[in-house]
Structure formats: C-alpha cells, structure tokens
Design a protein around this motif. Structure first.
Motif, mmCIF file in Angstrom:
data_model
loop_
_atom_site.group_PDB
_atom_site.id
_atom_site.type_symbol
_atom_site.label_atom_id
_atom_site.label_comp_id
_atom_site.label_asym_id
_atom_site.label_seq_id
_atom_site.Cartn_x
_atom_site.Cartn_y
_atom_site.Cartn_z
ATOM 1 N N GLY A 66 16.773 -61.746 22.642
ATOM 2 C CA GLY A 66 16.547 -60.305 22.796
ATOM 3 C C GLY A 66 17.728 -59.596 23.433
ATOM 4 O O GLY A 66 18.112 -58.500 23.006
ATOM 5 N N PHE A 126 10.377 -60.248 23.554
ATOM 6 C CA PHE A 126 11.488 -59.818 22.705
ATOM 7 C C PHE A 126 11.731 -58.312 22.845
ATOM 8 O O PHE A 126 12.865 -57.864 23.076
ATOM 9 N N CYS A 129 13.149 -57.444 26.360
ATOM 10 C CA CYS A 129 14.546 -57.847 26.573
ATOM 11 C C CYS A 129 15.510 -57.028 25.711
ATOM 12 O O CYS A 129 16.598 -56.674 26.164
ATOM 13 N N VAL A 130 15.102 -56.746 24.479
ATOM 14 C CA VAL A 130 15.940 -55.902 23.619
ATOM 15 C C VAL A 130 16.121 -54.521 24.252
ATOM 16 O O VAL A 130 17.229 -53.972 24.284
#
Length: 286
Positions: A66, A126, A129-130
């Motif tokens: 991510g 995901f 974190c992205v």
C-alpha cells in the motif's frame, strides 16, 4: 483452519482469472495493461496468503504494498479516489466469489463469513496505507516543488544582481552601472527597480550608465524603457549620464525626446573628468 487455507489456495489458483473479471467492470484503467495486471494479481495474492498462512503476515505485506502504490499513483498523477474505487472493485470481486462458494455449498456460512472478515481487514489495511502514503508523498512532492521554485527565484535574483552591477566611484555620490552583453526588454525592465532602489539606498546624485559593452537589437523597446528610467531617476533627484554608445545606437537614440535631458560622453573617464571639473576637483593621472 483447513477450510480457510483451501479458500486461499483457490483464490491463488484463479487470481489471473479474477484480474480479468476486474477489467470487465472498470470504467477507465488506472494503469497500463501490464501494470494493472501486476498490481491486481499482487493484491489478490496477498489476500490469498492471508487465508493460507495467516492474517498477521499478510497485513504487513499489504502495508508495504500500500505504501509503494501510494507513492506510485502520486508520481503517475492518479487521484486518490480513483485508487479507492479500484479497491472497491476488488472488494466486490471477493464478495462475488464468496457468494458463488455459498451457492455451491462448498463451505459453511461460518467459514465464508470468517474468510470475508479476513479479506475485508486486509483490504482496509491496503486503503489505509495507500491513503497515508499518498498524502505524505504528495506533501513531499509539493515541498520539493516549492523548494525548487524558491531556488529558481533566488537564482533569478542573483542573476539580476549580476546583470545590474552598480558600483560606487571615487566620488561617493556618483554610481557607475556598466552594462555588458545583450540588453533585452526583460532585462531592462528588471534592471529599473534595482537601479532605482540602489540609487535611493546610496543617496546617489549621479548615475553613469556605461553602454560600451552591450549589444543592441532594433526590435527591442530598450530605448523607450531607458527613457522611462531617466524620467524616474530625475524625479528622485538623480542625474543620469550616458557613456559608451556606439554609432548605431546613437542613430536610434537621437530620435527620442530624452536625448536633450541627459549628458553623454564617449567614455567613463570623460564623464568623471566632467564631474571633477564641475565640482572644482582635478582628476590626477596615475
């Protein structure tokens, strides 16, 4: 649990088919074909690993992935919301997969709900974190852009100083501006504010402008801008003296009104001799 591992292995086995299913539902691809296939198959594989090997290791792998993707989409100019939409496509894909497994009654509803819970947690990791990586990297890029703009401005100011080298002469209230190189409209306009400020700071009574080192193009507005500068200097109480004009420039400058408002000499030395004589001083030979 054995059932979760089997679901994970099935997802791993059909991951490229699942990638093709995502492509059918997307309106506009985020990446090129090969990049999309690489990213999506990696995300699906991490979800499969979570069911096969355990959630903890997969969460760490998804964190790393991510963060990498967050930076990548900033560099590629892809909006964050588009990537979140991509994640939602993957979520819907897994739910469709689970519904199919339920309809075929391969697993109990409890196992499928457990698998869904793990998949949702990995996908939420995901997205989280992205988003963090995107915002942080975007801030870094913005800061780098601001630093670059600041350095460009500093360099421009430095170049302006170099292009307008005003120096004091042996007479404290007389300044010399030796102009060198090509004089275009931009340089002349930027020079005006520098000259006016310097003359004000040093209480200059006379400014000698030496044009012996310049090249002049008829297409420029240099002479009309020079007329403006002479007028502004006069309003500040500073006399302007020109030296070093070439015959070609003289042919053009005589057409303007300000030629009668300034004194001109062939050389800087002649101008100094005039000022010394005007003040009752003598310029001693070295």
């Amino acid at each position: 649990m054995e059932e979760l591992r089997m679901i994970g292995e099935k997802i791993e086995k059909f991951k490229y088919i699942l990638v093709e299913h995502i492509e059918l539902f997307e309106e506009e691809p985020l990446y090129d074909f090969e990049t999309s296939k690489e990213v999506r198959s990696k995300l699906i594989q991490i979800h499969a690993d979570a069911l096969i090997h355990g959630k903890a290791q997969a969460m760490e792998s998804m964190k790393i992935t991510g963060m990498e993707i967050g930076k990548r989409i900033v560099d590629m100019g892809i909006p964050l919301d588009k990537n979140i939409e991509e994640a939602q496509l993957i979520r819907n894909l897994f739910w469709s997969f689970i519904e199919e497994e339920v309809s075929n009654r391969y697993y109990s509803i409890e196992i499928l709900l457990k698998a869904s819970s793990i998949i949702d947690a990995i996908l939420d990791q995901f997205i989280h974190c992205v988003s963090i990586s995107y915002v942080n990297h975007y801030k870094e890029m913005a800061q780098m852009a601001n630093d670059s703009l600041r350095k460009i401005k500093e360099n421009e100011e430095f170049m302006e100083e170099l292009s307008t080298p005003i120096v004091q002469t042996v007479l404290k209230d007389v300044l010399l501006l030796p102009l060198i190189g090509r004089i275009d409209d931009w340089r002349m306009e930027s020079m005006q504010s520098t000259v006016l400020q310097k003359c004000a700071d040093l209480h200059a009574e006379v400014l000698i402008m030496d044009f012996s080192g310049i090249t002049f193009t008829k297409e420029s507005n240099m002479l009309s801008l020079l007329d403006q500068l002479v007028g502004a200097m006069a309003l500040m109480g500073t006399e302007t003296i020109f030296v070093g004009f070439t015959p070609d420039v003289v042919k053009e400058i005589v057409k303007l009104d300000f030629v009668n408002r300034v004194k001109a000499f062939l050389s800087f030395r002649q101008a100094l001799e005039y000022l010394f004589k005007q003040r009752g001083l003598a310029l001693q030979p070295v």
